[in-house]
Design an enzyme around this catalytic site. Structure first.
Site, PDB file in Angstrom:
ATOM      1  N   THR A 166      36.922  30.482  46.745  1.00  0.00           N
ATOM      2  CA  THR A 166      37.704  29.728  45.758  1.00  0.00           C
ATOM      3  C   THR A 166      39.164  29.800  46.199  1.00  0.00           C
ATOM      4  O   THR A 166      39.466  30.416  47.225  1.00  0.00           O
ATOM      5  CB  THR A 166      37.560  30.349  44.352  1.00  0.00           C
ATOM      6  OG1 THR A 166      38.301  31.586  44.330  1.00  0.00           O
ATOM      7  CG2 THR A 166      36.117  30.632  44.000  1.00  0.00           C
ATOM      8  N   CYS A 167      40.056  29.201  45.403  1.00  0.00           N
ATOM      9  CA  CYS A 167      41.458  29.238  45.839  1.00  0.00           C
ATOM     10  C   CYS A 167      42.045  30.649  45.731  1.00  0.00           C
ATOM     11  O   CYS A 167      43.061  30.953  46.345  1.00  0.00           O
ATOM     12  CB  CYS A 167      42.293  28.225  45.079  1.00  0.00           C
ATOM     13  SG  CYS A 167      42.077  28.339  43.318  1.00  0.00           S
ATOM     14  N   ASN A 168      41.396  31.502  44.940  1.00  0.00           N
ATOM     15  CA  ASN A 168      41.945  32.844  44.769  1.00  0.00           C
ATOM     16  C   ASN A 168      41.147  33.942  45.450  1.00  0.00           C
ATOM     17  O   ASN A 168      41.534  35.105  45.396  1.00  0.00           O
ATOM     18  CB  ASN A 168      42.055  33.180  43.271  1.00  0.00           C
ATOM     19  CG  ASN A 168      43.261  32.537  42.661  1.00  0.00           C
ATOM     20  OD1 ASN A 168      44.299  32.412  43.312  1.00  0.00           O
ATOM     21  ND2 ASN A 168      43.142  32.077  41.435  1.00  0.00           N
ATOM     22  N   ARG A 169      40.029  33.598  46.055  1.00  0.00           N
ATOM     23  CA  ARG A 169      39.224  34.638  46.698  1.00  0.00           C
ATOM     24  C   ARG A 169      38.278  34.060  47.743  1.00  0.00           C
ATOM     25  O   ARG A 169      37.851  32.898  47.639  1.00  0.00           O
ATOM     26  CB  ARG A 169      38.411  35.419  45.672  1.00  0.00           C
ATOM     27  CG  ARG A 169      37.263  34.668  45.046  1.00  0.00           C
ATOM     28  CD  ARG A 169      36.596  35.464  43.956  1.00  0.00           C
ATOM     29  NE  ARG A 169      37.516  35.676  42.842  1.00  0.00           N
ATOM     30  CZ  ARG A 169      38.018  36.872  42.514  1.00  0.00           C
ATOM     31  NH1 ARG A 169      37.650  37.936  43.179  1.00  0.00           N
ATOM     32  NH2 ARG A 169      38.852  36.986  41.514  1.00  0.00           N
ATOM     33  N   GLY A 223      58.773   9.049  29.184  1.00  0.00           N
ATOM     34  CA  GLY A 223      59.377   9.677  30.359  1.00  0.00           C
ATOM     35  C   GLY A 223      58.317   9.936  31.408  1.00  0.00           C
ATOM     36  O   GLY A 223      57.121   9.831  31.131  1.00  0.00           O
TER      37      GLY A 223
END
Lengths: 441, 259
Positions: free
Chosen positions: A65-68, A206
């Protein structure tokens, strides 16, 4: 004539099987390193195939995953050999010096590795404690390993077990309750005001990035009519094209506000754009329908006094951040309860592994005795004076005798396993009977 | 003694236990046990239904012959609506009031039936009149509670008090929708109740206190439905609903011609 039972090695009977893990995550490695070890779904399959070719590994799975990035495996031989094999594999294509890589990697085996996977699936090890995405990622890692035919009896049990632990943690505690980001908090509040968001209309005032992010999350949650107002009409049109909305001229802001349910304000204006007078006029046209104003601009776009107008609910960036902070604090207080679920599950899984080892030992024991029994029966079959009836009687007698003789040893093996005996101790007990030989000795 | 009464008493106790359970869950800020209490309420409701069937088959009449008796079918309708609503919308929290109310009403009815003389059998006109009014009042009772919750939830959202009871309360949109549907269910029943009442009295309308209150009730509910259909929502609309509910309670409890 009595015959000695066949010798079976510990490795051959599979009693030494354990789970090993090697990996790095957001706690041990910075993003520059993690991204180098990140695997796309295609690359995961390719990597699993390469791992399968390794002689030391029986089963394997890859959670990326992006963290592990974590490799789970069941070595064919010892845990140490499995870990060495995995370390070599990771280091093979790495540009990092081996000593640096070693500092970033964690290595676990047995119950610690099992505990780690359960901690991950429950969300305790995530950057945002209790986030839900990780459970899907663990499930995906399992399916990918299955598709690559890399799973065996142990990982086939371990991963579904981990998914169940993750589900239990989320259903029995509040670990994943409440929004964990400002955008998610805005969506949560919108849901608390309107109930279902399907068919609701949102106006983005905006073109700030935070506003776009909140809009994206709202559309994912069911809001399907988007209007965009910006001082520069061209920019509003560009954004409208991107998100499938409609660009509205700035001068028609009030008319648009009368129709929408949610307004996200994120302009760069140095002054209030919406004042109580302006909002009061709009609200009269709305026939009392609630209006949710989300002001994530700094400086603010909406006068705080607008929140006093009837049926108007105004939240600014600090209010939303406050919601997130409270939710995260609540999640951390729930962590203890989740930890206890993880600990219990780890114990149960280890018990399962032990029981598996005991049953392997019992099968080995019975198989060895049965081989002797059958060999002796064959001896009688060659004798001409032994009739078919007598042979049947001998067959029955020998089976009963073996069952009676092995009753106590079988129970003893079960007791040893339940009492926490290691594979080596179970092996020793078999060795006493001369049934197996330990290759390490 | 009618064998239905002990059954009715047990169902009342079931409502009490489940209501207390829901209140406790709200106090503990945990909604995890709501499904459990819903199941308990379904079980009590099943018992309540059985008790009403047994009572009617033994005595040959529904318990609709006096105001005190009608509390048993009233509680039954309240629980039926509550349980049906809960299948579609997450409004379990209303059980914190609906279930204890059902307990009180059923208990009161058991007491009245226990003490009372055997009822004379009511004619079909009276049965229709009472059941229609009871269904209408049950719908209005739950709708008014949703309106009260709407004000509480709106206030919490305004004050940004997003902890505690806020998390247990349904969204404003849900409360608004549920109230609207309940009034839609109750209004035709109210009309049938008034029409059957008029029929029972031989078509003679008199301007007594109860009649005036009944007319006011219908005017306020008509106004509410008209405004809602025209697209009105929010606090003012819910205020009309609350005023209508006050009149509805008064019309139900006023002795009028029911003595």
């Amino acid at each position: 004539m009595a015959r000695k039972p066949n010798h079976v090695s510990l490795q051959k009977i599979g009693m030494n099987k354990t789970v090993v893990l090697i990996g790095l995550n957001h706690k041990t490695a910075p993003v520059e390193v993690r991204e180098r070890f990140s695997f796309s779904p295609e690359k995961v399959t390719e990597t699993l195939n390469a791992l399968q070719a390794d002689a030391a590994l029986g089963e394997c799975a890859l959670l990326s995953t992006c963290n592990r990035t974590e490799f789970y495996a069941v070595p064919k031989e010892s845990a140490e050999s499995g870990l060495s094999s995995l370390t070599r594999f990771i280091g093979k294509d790495s540009t990092l010096p081996r000593s640096d890589l070693d500092k970033l990697l964690y290595r676990h085996q047995g119950s610690v590795a099992v505990n780690h996977l359960f901690t991950v699936s429950s969300g305790l090890d995530s950057l945002v404690v209790g986030e839900n995405q990780i459970l899907g990622q663990v499930r995906r890692a399992y399916i990918q390993a299955q598709e690559a035919k890399c799973t065996g009896p142990i990982l086939e049990k371990l991963f579904p077990w981990a998914i169940r632990v993750g589900k239990r943690a989320r259903s029995e505690t509040d670990i994943s309750k409440g929004a964990s980001s400002v955008s998610a908090a805005a969506v949560d509040l919108a849901t608390k005001i309107f109930g279902e968001l399907n068919g609701r209309q949102v106006l983005l005032l905006g073109a700030g990035k935070m506003g776009q992010k909140s809009l994206e999350l709202l559309t994912k949650s069911g809001v399907n009519q988007v209007q965009i107002v910006n001082r520069t009409f061209q920019k509003a049109e560009e954004l409208a094209e991107q998100c499938g909305g409609t660009a509205v001229p700035y001068e028609m802001l009030d008319e648009a506000l009368a129709k929408v349910d949610i307004l996200i304000a994120s302009t760069g204006a140095p002054h209030y754009i919406l004042t109580p007078d302006r909002i009061s006029k709009v609200i009269r046209q709305r026939r009392g329908k609630p209006l949710f104003l989300i002001d994530i601009a700094v400086p603010r776009d909406i006068d705080p006094a607008c929140g006093e107008v009837e049926n108007v609910y105004l939240y600014n960036i600090d209010d939303l951040q406050g919601v997130v902070d409270k939710n995260l604090a609540r999640r951390h207080t729930e962590a203890q309860a989740v930890l206890s679920i993880v600990e219990d599950a780890t114990k149960d899984f280890c018990k399962y592994l032990d029981a598996r080892k005991a049953s392997t030992a019992i099968v080995t024991l019975r198989k060895s005795f049965d081989e002797v029994r059958l060999a002796e029966l064959d001896h009688f079959r060659t004798k001409k004076h032994v009739s078919e009836d007598e042979l049947a009687m001998l067959e029955n007698f020998s089976r009963r005798l073996i069952n009676k003789l092995l009753h106590q040893p079988t129970n003893k093996l079960r007791q040893l396993s339940e009492g926490g005996a290691t594979p080596q101790e179970l092996l020793n007990s078999l060795e006493l009977l001369g049934l197996v030989e330990d290759e390490t000795t | 003694m009618n064998f239905a009464l002990p059954l009715l008493a047990v169902s009342a106790l079931g409502y009490l236990a489940a209501g207390a359970g829901i209140q406790r869950s709200i106090y503990l800020k945990s909604q995890k046990s709501f499904p459990k209490w819903r199941k308990a309420l379904w079980a009590s409701f099943g018992l309540h239904t059985t008790a009403l069937v047994v009572y009617s088959s033994i005595s040959g009449t529904l318990p609709v012959n006096s105001l005190n008796e009608t509390f048993a079918p009233l509680a039954w309708f309240i629980m039926l609506l509550y349980l049906l609503l809960g299948e579609r919308w997450s409004v379990e929290v209303t059980g914190a009031v609906a279930a204890p109310a059902a307990f009180a009403m059923t208990g009161f009815s058991v007491f009245a039936l226990w003490q009372g003389q055997p009822s004379t059998q009511a004619g079909p006109g009276v049965v229709i009149h009472v059941l229609a009014n009871v269904l209408g009042f049950a719908s209005f009772f739950l709708a008014s509670f949703c309106a009260i919750l709407y004000f509480v939830q709106a206030k919490l959202l305004k004050k940004k008090q997003l902890d505690g009871i806020f998390r247990a309360l349904p969204p404003l949109g849900t409360l608004d929708n549920v109230s609207y549907r309940l009034v839609w269910a109750g209004f035709p029943a109210l009309v049938v109740g008034i029409a059957s009442g008029l029929f029972i009295k031989g078509g003679q309308w008199s301007w007594g206190t109860q009649e005036i209150v009944v007319v006011a009730t219908s005017i306020f509910y008509t106004a509410y439905l008209h405004a809602r259909v025209a697209g009105w929502q929010g606090k003012r609309l819910n205020s009309i609903l609350l005023v209508a509910s006050v009149f509805a309670i008064a019309s139900f409890l006023l002795p009028g011609s029911h003595q």
